[in-house]
Design a protein around this motif. Structure first.
Motif, short mmCIF file in Angstrom:
data_model
loop_
_atom_site.label_atom_id
_atom_site.label_comp_id
_atom_site.label_asym_id
_atom_site.label_seq_id
_atom_site.Cartn_x
_atom_site.Cartn_y
_atom_site.Cartn_z
N GLY A 58 -25.41 -7.72 23.56
CA GLY A 58 -26.02 -7.79 22.24
C GLY A 58 -27.01 -6.70 21.91
O GLY A 58 -27.74 -6.80 20.91
N GLU A 59 -27.02 -5.64 22.69
CA GLU A 59 -27.98 -4.56 22.44
C GLU A 59 -27.79 -3.96 21.04
O GLU A 59 -26.67 -3.73 20.59
CB GLU A 59 -27.83 -3.45 23.48
N GLY A 193 -30.66 -16.46 26.66
CA GLY A 193 -29.95 -16.59 25.40
C GLY A 193 -28.54 -16.06 25.48
O GLY A 193 -28.15 -15.37 26.42
N VAL A 194 -27.74 -16.36 24.46
CA VAL A 194 -26.36 -15.89 24.40
C VAL A 194 -26.32 -14.37 24.30
O VAL A 194 -25.45 -13.72 24.86
CB VAL A 194 -25.62 -16.54 23.22
N ALA A 195 -27.28 -13.80 23.57
CA ALA A 195 -27.35 -12.34 23.42
C ALA A 195 -28.69 -11.86 23.97
O ALA A 195 -29.63 -11.56 23.21
CB ALA A 195 -27.21 -11.96 21.95
N GLY A 344 -26.11 -16.11 18.42
CA GLY A 344 -26.05 -15.18 19.54
C GLY A 344 -24.65 -14.67 19.78
O GLY A 344 -24.43 -13.49 20.08
N ALA A 345 -23.66 -15.56 19.64
CA ALA A 345 -22.26 -15.16 19.81
C ALA A 345 -21.88 -14.13 18.75
O ALA A 345 -21.19 -13.14 19.04
CB ALA A 345 -21.35 -16.38 19.72
N ALA A 346 -22.32 -14.34 17.52
CA ALA A 346 -22.03 -13.38 16.45
C ALA A 346 -22.65 -12.02 16.77
O ALA A 346 -22.06 -10.97 16.48
CB ALA A 346 -22.55 -13.91 15.12
N ALA A 347 -23.83 -12.03 17.38
CA ALA A 347 -24.49 -10.77 17.78
C ALA A 347 -23.65 -10.04 18.82
O ALA A 347 -23.52 -8.80 18.77
CB ALA A 347 -25.89 -11.06 18.31
#
Length: 489
Positions: A58-59, A193-195, A344-347
């Motif tokens: 997610g960077e 977190g997810v991202a 987070g998944a979208a990120a």
């Protein structure tokens, strides 16, 4: 503010508070080490998140958390929060606002972009944050004895069970701190977190009407969304909701602003235990990605998920863990936690596919979901349960914009202004109408010949009336006959 607005604002505030107060909403869990909290994050493996991390973490993505404020000093959020504001007048810069559920925003942020580092790991990193290679042997021996004493202070008498023995031996031999101790890039304890490489913007609200410090909930949300867009948010997470499908017209401009600036809004569907059986705003706003909640076995949560045609996707809502203000972690339930998992998944999807638009990111998330519930779009599960690995790297059907409603189109259809009546004293020159002599009235249209329907309308009406009378008489006769039989018996 109108009476309807006051009601909506109160409902939004009450929704969040009630959602956290439900049985299992937030559980005061017993003390546990950070790695025990990580062990409870079953969705990391089950939803393909750890697999997606092989592609991206997610960077470069920024998630705005519009909530009760975020404690940026928590170890797992250290370095994650890059900016913030308060739109209520009660806070300062996005930090937690003193209200019911003060911890809510921190819990939400940790599931979206927590770094995973624990207070213990941070303390260990601080111990070895110096150039140890310059120490001579005697200095190193003294330093090492102090270091082991500090480990006992941090982890307790059983500290050797908490530290990787191989990593510790490598550290002692090389005097170069291994990753397993510093937790710099691949933390394996604390809530993550997810991202975990995305950034957080914290926008704090006071979910209370009337607000003694400033504007009401309606005004705060509109201002919060606009601020998030203006300050670089790629994704906005809104883990709050109401029991109303409608939203105030004042929100149109703010959410349309997000849509026009290619910002994806993700919102919780709401919790049944809060009395919200159906999805409420803002999750019902066209273009917003509404998130339902499921338990560990992927069954819809009986307490922690509302239903409705607005549902886009489902994700874990119970049991959850998250970061609390300070250095603590807690167990909790609710679609308030499912929403940041999807954000987070979208990120991750966007970081891996930066050429996509917000709608195309949403398309990847929805079209790769694991099927659950009825065929098509289920009113409880939406398109299914989140599959992050496939959303990031899997094959998806071609994107068709027409399949995804927009707020702009909804406003065009449903917010049409009233046509103002105007006086027309003169015939426009381009009307194609020639006026008669001055003072001469315009000829009125003449009625056409009566249609044939008028010839038979009267007889049909009379006939229908006659049939009705016959039916009534027949029913009366049947009733009378039944009554006589009863008397005879």
């Amino acid at each position: 503010m109108t009476a309807g607005s006051r009601t909506l604002g109160a409902a939004l505030g009450a929704a969040l508070a009630a959602g956290l107060a439900l049985g299992g909403g937030i559980l005061a869990a017993p003390a546990a080490h950070a790695d025990e909290w990580r062990d409870q994050q079953y969705w990391l493996e089950d939803y393909g998140i750890t697999e997606a991390w092989e592609t991206t973490r997610g960077e470069g993505m920024t998630i705005a958390v519009i909530d009760t404020g975020v404690d940026s000093s928590h170890p797992t959020l250290s370095g994650a929060v890059v900016g913030g504001t308060d739109v209520s007048g009660a806070g300062d810069g996005g930090a937690p606002v003193d209200q019911i559920a003060t911890e809510h925003g921190t819990l939400v942020a940790s599931l979206a972009a927590g770094r995973g580092t624990s207070a213990e790991a941070t303390a260990v990193a601080e111990l070895i944050d110096e150039d140890l290679e310059d120490l001579d042997d005697d200095e190193w021996k003294d330093w090492w004895e102090d270091f082991e004493t500090s480990l006992e202070d941090i982890y307790g008498e059983d500290w050797q069970d908490e530290v990787d023995s191989d990593a510790l031996a490598e550290f002692e031999e090389s005097r170069s701190a291994p990753r397993a101790l510093t937790q710099d890039e691949d933390p394996d304890d604390g809530v993550v977190g997810v991202a975990p490489e995305a950034s957080i913007l914290s926008v704090s609200l006071l979910l209370q009407d009337p607000n003694p410090y400033g504007g009401g909930t309606e005004e705060q949300i509109a201002e919060a969304v606009t601020w998030a867009v203006d300050n670089g948010a790629d994704i906005i997470n809104m883990s709050l909701g109401s029991g109303f499908q409608e939203w105030p017209e004042s929100w149109d401009e703010a959410f349309l602003y997000a849509e026009e600036n290619d910002v994806l809004v993700v919102a919780a569907s709401g919790n049944r235990a809060s009395g919200h059986l159906s999805v409420g705003a803002p999750a019902t706003i066209p273009g917003v990605l509404a998130v339902a909640g499921v338990d560990e076995s992927r069954q819809i949560s009986e307490d922690s998920s509302s239903q409705g045609i607005a549902i886009g996707i489902a994700a874990a809502s119970e049991p959850l863990v998250g970061a609390m203000p300070g250095e603590d972690y807690m167990q909790w339930n609710g679609t308030s936690g499912a929403s940041p998992i999807v954000a987070g998944a979208a990120a991750l999807v966007w970081a891996a596919n930066p050429e996509l638009s917000a709608q195309e990111v949403k398309h990847r998330v929805l079209s790769t979901a694991d099927s659950q519930g009825a065929e098509g779009v289920d009113p409880e599960y939406g398109h299914g349960v989140l599959n992050v690995a496939d959303a990031v790297s899997g094959e998806v059907p071609a994107f068709e914009a027409a399949a995804y409603p927009t707020l702009a189109e909804w406003i065009r259809v449903h917010r049409r202004g009233e046509v103002e009546e105007t006086e027309q004293n003169e015939i426009p020159e381009d009307a194609g109408v020639v006026a008669g002599p001055e003072g001469e009235p315009r000829a009125m249209p003449q009625p056409g010949e009566p249609s044939t329907a008028q010839d038979w309308a009267g007889p049909v009406a009379v006939g229908a009336a006659a049939l009705l009378v016959i039916a009534v008489l027949a029913m009366a006769a049947i009733h009378l006959q039944l009554a006589r039989r009863q008397d005879e018996n």
